[in-house]
Design a protein around this motif. Sequence first.
Motif, PDB file in Angstrom:
ATOM      1  N   TYR A  95       0.818  -1.192   0.000  1.00  0.00           N
ATOM      2  CA  TYR A  95       0.000   0.000   0.000  1.00  0.00           C
ATOM      3  C   TYR A  95       0.860   1.254   0.000  1.00  0.00           C
ATOM      4  CZ  TYR A  95      -3.784  -3.105   1.486  1.00  0.00           C
ATOM      5  OH  TYR A  95      -4.708  -4.117   1.560  1.00  0.00           O
ATOM      6  N   ALA A  97       0.963   5.230   0.917  1.00  0.00           N
ATOM      7  CA  ALA A  97       0.295   5.992   1.963  1.00  0.00           C
ATOM      8  C   ALA A  97       0.856   7.399   2.039  1.00  0.00           C
ATOM      9  CB  ALA A  97       0.472   5.299   3.302  1.00  0.00           C
ATOM     10  N   TRP A 109      -4.683   6.307   2.048  1.00  0.00           N
ATOM     11  CA  TRP A 109      -4.166   5.024   1.594  1.00  0.00           C
ATOM     12  C   TRP A 109      -4.515   4.801   0.133  1.00  0.00           C
ATOM     13  CZ3 TRP A 109      -1.115   2.152   4.703  1.00  0.00           C
ATOM     14  CH2 TRP A 109      -1.196   2.327   6.086  1.00  0.00           C
TER      15      TRP A 109
END
Length: 119
Positions: A95, A97, A109
């Motif tokens: 992910y 971020a 996110w």
Amino acid sequence: QVQLVESGGGLVQAGGSLRLSCVASGRTFRWTTMGWFRQAPGKEREFVAGIRRWSGDTYYDDSVKGRFTVSRDNAKNTVYLQMNSLKPQDTAVYYCAAGGLRVGEVDYWGQGTQVTVSS
């Protein structure tokens, strides 16, 4: 609002490489720190690498130091994660971020991209 879109995940053999990209859009002027996190099945989301937008200072978890490199292109609002010498234990959803280097500090996110490393 800041929108983050990752790309570049996939399946690779152990020892191989992948490069992840994260393009930010929206109120991008609001973020000063970008990070990469990952989450493996049954585990908590964890910090992998981060970069300060203006100074370029970088930060890495010990498990990826010397193998992963985080970089940014401010003109393109893009952050990269170059992953070399990949190991099966690097398998996770990665992910992008914005906001901080800890899960609790993240404001935005991305949707995540799967990285699978086969042995």
